[in-house]
Design an enzyme around this catalytic site. Structure first.
Site, PDB file in Angstrom:
ATOM      1  N   SER A   1       0.849  -1.198   0.000  1.00  8.27           N
ATOM      2  CA  SER A   1       0.000   0.000   0.000  1.00  8.27           C
ATOM      3  C   SER A   1       0.880   1.241   0.000  1.00  8.27           C
ATOM      4  O   SER A   1       1.656   1.463   0.937  1.00  8.27           O
ATOM      5  CB  SER A   1      -0.892   0.010   1.236  1.00  8.27           C
ATOM      6  OG  SER A   1      -1.454   1.302   1.390  1.00  8.27           O
TER       7      SER A   1
ATOM      8  N   HIS B   1      -1.247  -1.405  -4.206  1.00  3.07           N
ATOM      9  CA  HIS B   1      -2.528  -1.024  -3.604  1.00  3.07           C
ATOM     10  C   HIS B   1      -2.560   0.499  -3.419  1.00  3.07           C
ATOM     11  O   HIS B   1      -1.661   1.074  -2.807  1.00  3.07           O
ATOM     12  CB  HIS B   1      -2.648  -1.731  -2.258  1.00  3.07           C
ATOM     13  CG  HIS B   1      -3.960  -1.599  -1.579  1.00  3.07           C
ATOM     14  ND1 HIS B   1      -5.071  -2.352  -1.899  1.00  3.07           N
ATOM     15  CD2 HIS B   1      -4.361  -0.804  -0.539  1.00  3.07           C
ATOM     16  CE1 HIS B   1      -6.084  -2.055  -1.099  1.00  3.07           C
ATOM     17  NE2 HIS B   1      -5.674  -1.104  -0.268  1.00  3.07           N
TER      18      HIS B   1
ATOM     19  N   ASP C   1      -4.753   3.527  -1.987  1.00  2.00           N
ATOM     20  CA  ASP C   1      -5.861   3.888  -1.098  1.00  2.00           C
ATOM     21  C   ASP C   1      -6.333   5.306  -1.393  1.00  2.00           C
ATOM     22  O   ASP C   1      -5.591   6.268  -1.190  1.00  2.00           O
ATOM     23  CB  ASP C   1      -5.396   3.822   0.364  1.00  2.00           C
ATOM     24  CG  ASP C   1      -5.219   2.389   0.838  1.00  2.00           C
ATOM     25  OD1 ASP C   1      -6.167   1.601   0.705  1.00  2.00           O
ATOM     26  OD2 ASP C   1      -4.124   2.073   1.349  1.00  2.00           O
TER      27      ASP C   1
ATOM     28  N   MET D   1      -8.905   8.182  -0.374  1.00  2.05           N
ATOM     29  CA  MET D   1      -9.766   8.596   0.754  1.00  2.05           C
ATOM     30  C   MET D   1     -10.250  10.021   0.521  1.00  2.05           C
ATOM     31  O   MET D   1      -9.483  10.872   0.072  1.00  2.05           O
ATOM     32  CB  MET D   1      -8.969   8.569   2.061  1.00  2.05           C
ATOM     33  CG  MET D   1      -8.345   7.231   2.369  1.00  2.05           C
ATOM     34  SD  MET D   1      -7.433   7.323   3.921  1.00  2.05           S
ATOM     35  CE  MET D   1      -6.637   5.711   3.932  1.00  2.05           C
TER      36      MET D   1
ATOM     37  N   HIS E   1      -8.328   1.066  -3.942  1.00  2.00           N
ATOM     38  CA  HIS E   1      -9.282   0.834  -2.845  1.00  2.00           C
ATOM     39  C   HIS E   1      -9.925   2.172  -2.522  1.00  2.00           C
ATOM     40  O   HIS E   1      -9.270   3.070  -1.986  1.00  2.00           O
ATOM     41  CB  HIS E   1      -8.517   0.261  -1.636  1.00  2.00           C
ATOM     42  CG  HIS E   1      -9.354   0.099  -0.405  1.00  2.00           C
ATOM     43  ND1 HIS E   1      -8.788  -0.089   0.843  1.00  2.00           N
ATOM     44  CD2 HIS E   1     -10.690   0.089  -0.207  1.00  2.00           C
ATOM     45  CE1 HIS E   1      -9.740  -0.213   1.743  1.00  2.00           C
ATOM     46  NE2 HIS E   1     -10.909  -0.098   1.136  1.00  2.00           N
TER      47      HIS E   1
ATOM     48  N   MET F   1     -12.097   4.539  -0.504  1.00  2.00           N
ATOM     49  CA  MET F   1     -12.756   4.813   0.770  1.00  2.00           C
ATOM     50  C   MET F   1     -13.387   6.186   0.617  1.00  2.00           C
ATOM     51  O   MET F   1     -12.933   7.186   1.187  1.00  2.00           O
ATOM     52  CB  MET F   1     -11.731   4.751   1.913  1.00  2.00           C
ATOM     53  CG  MET F   1     -11.351   3.311   2.243  1.00  2.00           C
ATOM     54  SD  MET F   1      -9.788   3.180   3.113  1.00  2.00           S
ATOM     55  CE  MET F   1      -8.658   3.278   1.730  1.00  2.00           C
TER      56      MET F   1
ATOM     57  N   MET G   1     -11.549  -5.830   5.557  1.00  2.00           N
ATOM     58  CA  MET G   1     -10.712  -4.894   6.310  1.00  2.00           C
ATOM     59  C   MET G   1     -10.376  -5.491   7.669  1.00  2.00           C
ATOM     60  O   MET G   1     -11.270  -5.925   8.412  1.00  2.00           O
ATOM     61  CB  MET G   1     -11.449  -3.559   6.539  1.00  2.00           C
ATOM     62  CG  MET G   1     -11.773  -2.769   5.301  1.00  2.00           C
ATOM     63  SD  MET G   1     -10.545  -1.650   4.622  1.00  2.00           S
ATOM     64  CE  MET G   1      -9.345  -1.335   5.818  1.00  2.00           C
TER      65      MET G   1
ATOM     66  N   ASP H   1      -6.796  -6.463   4.369  1.00  2.00           N
ATOM     67  CA  ASP H   1      -6.166  -5.142   4.321  1.00  2.00           C
ATOM     68  C   ASP H   1      -6.126  -4.528   5.716  1.00  2.00           C
ATOM     69  O   ASP H   1      -7.173  -4.251   6.309  1.00  2.00           O
ATOM     70  CB  ASP H   1      -6.981  -4.254   3.365  1.00  2.00           C
ATOM     71  CG  ASP H   1      -6.364  -2.874   3.171  1.00  2.00           C
ATOM     72  OD1 ASP H   1      -5.259  -2.616   3.688  1.00  2.00           O
ATOM     73  OD2 ASP H   1      -7.010  -2.049   2.495  1.00  2.00           O
TER      74      ASP H   1
HETATM   75  C1  DX5 Z   1      -6.379   1.605   5.605  1.00  2.00           C
HETATM   76  C2  DX5 Z   1      -5.929   1.234   4.218  1.00  2.00           C
HETATM   77  C3  DX5 Z   1      -4.844   0.246   4.173  1.00  2.00           C
HETATM   78  C4  DX5 Z   1      -3.549   0.717   4.795  1.00  2.00           C
HETATM   79  C5  DX5 Z   1      -2.805  -0.475   5.299  1.00  2.00           C
HETATM   80  O1  DX5 Z   1      -7.542   2.348   5.525  1.00  2.00           O
HETATM   81  O2  DX5 Z   1      -7.013   0.722   3.474  1.00  2.00           O
HETATM   82  O3  DX5 Z   1      -4.608  -0.182   2.835  1.00  2.00           O
HETATM   83  O4  DX5 Z   1      -2.731   1.404   3.907  1.00  2.00           O
HETATM   84  O5  DX5 Z   1      -1.702  -0.011   5.991  1.00  2.00           O
HETATM   85  P1  DX5 Z   1      -0.940  -0.919   7.066  1.00  2.00           P
HETATM   86  O6  DX5 Z   1      -0.410  -2.105   6.332  1.00  2.00           O
HETATM   87  O7  DX5 Z   1       0.108  -0.013   7.588  1.00  2.00           O
HETATM   88  O8  DX5 Z   1      -1.969  -1.300   8.090  1.00  2.00           O
HETATM   89 ZN    ZN Z   2      -6.605  -0.253   1.473  1.00  2.00          ZN
END
Ligand code: DX5
Ligand code: ZN
Length: 246
Positions: A9, A33, A35, A37, A66, A68, A137, A175
């Site tokens: 990620s 990956h 993310d 947000m 991903h 969010m 998650m 994740d």
């Molecule tokens: C959290 C994200 C994850 C995050 C994971 O909301 O969706 O993908 O980056 O990070 P680690 O591996 O540090 O928990």
């Molecule tokens: Zn994620």
């Protein structure tokens, strides 16, 4: 079963040198990956269209987005146009998630649905026959570096059993909080794709960190992990390997 893979990620990468960070892990991972947000679905902002477009030019790895965000129907198709290979969204914010899955497939993308720790698998079972990936998650969405919530692994095992019973092929992705000591529980439960932010980009040798995670997952899936508890050899282990990336 599907092959195990690690999806680093980039939330945990040094974003000022993102191309170099991704190039460093690329030889040992099929996918990256990303993310996204929006500050509404989760109380955090991360990155979006310009970064995805730059990443697409910088790497040939599978880009696993991903989302969010509260409006995936608007932004997911745009991210596919910019080069996302797969898009995973949280379906409870979408009026017609099945329609969004179809639209993204028509664009040529793979599609995933995600469930937060508090959400039961039953929230998404209707969608599972149509998707390529289920993201479970293992932390509350919004931030990297949180502690792994081991009790979410029951849902992974439930999903693997459901997949077998219903003869489906979607991959199961875990994740949040994945590290050498937690990946074993996720692999035993039947997951195949492990998102790892801090434990990969926080390591000095990122490729070694990925290899260690894969070794631990393989040991756990074989039942030879150092943790206690029986191996989950059931449904996932008999599935054919996938060519999919994320
Ligand atoms: C959290 C994200 C994850 C995050 C994971 O909301 O969706 O993908 O980056 O990070 P680690 O591996 O540090 O928990
Ligand atoms: Zn994620």
């Amino acid at each position: 079963m599907h092959e195990h893979s690690i999806a680093p990620s980039i939330l945990a990468a040094d974003l000022a040198r993102l191309g170099a960070e991704v190039a460093e892990v690329a030889p040992v991972v099929p996918s990256i990956h990303v993310d996204v947000m929006d500050g509404h679905y989760v109380p955090n902002l991360s990155l979006g269209h310009p970064v995805l477009a730059s990443l697409r030019r910088a790497t040939d790895r599978w880009l696993d987005c991903h989302l969010m965000i509260t409006d995936p129907a608007t932004y997911a198709p745009q991210l596919v146009t910019l080069g996302a290979d797969s898009v995973t969204f949280h379906p409870e914010v979408e009026d017609d998630p099945a329609n969004l899955v179809d639209r993204l497939h028509e664009q040529g993308a793979q599609v995933g649905v995600a469930i937060k720790p508090a959400h039961p698998l039953s929230m998404v079972t209707e969608l599972l026959p149509a998707v390529d990936l289920l993201l479970v998650m293992s932390v509350e969405p919004g931030f990297g570096g949180q502690a792994f919530l081991e009790d979410t692994m029951g849902k992974v095992a439930e999903a693997a059993a459901w997949r077998s019973t219903h003869r489906q092929r979607f991959r199961i992705q875990v994740d949040g909080g994945i590290a050498p000591d937690t990946i074993t529980a996720a692999a035993r439960a039947g997951a195949e794709v492990f998102v790892a932010g801090s434990s990969v980009f926080g390591a000095t040798d990122r490729q070694a960190a990925v290899r260690t995670l894969l070794e631990r997952a393989a040991m756990a899936a074989r039942g030879a992990g150092t943790d206690t508890g029986p191996a989950t050899t059931g449904p996932a282990s008999t599935r054919p390997a996938s060519t999919g990336g994320a």
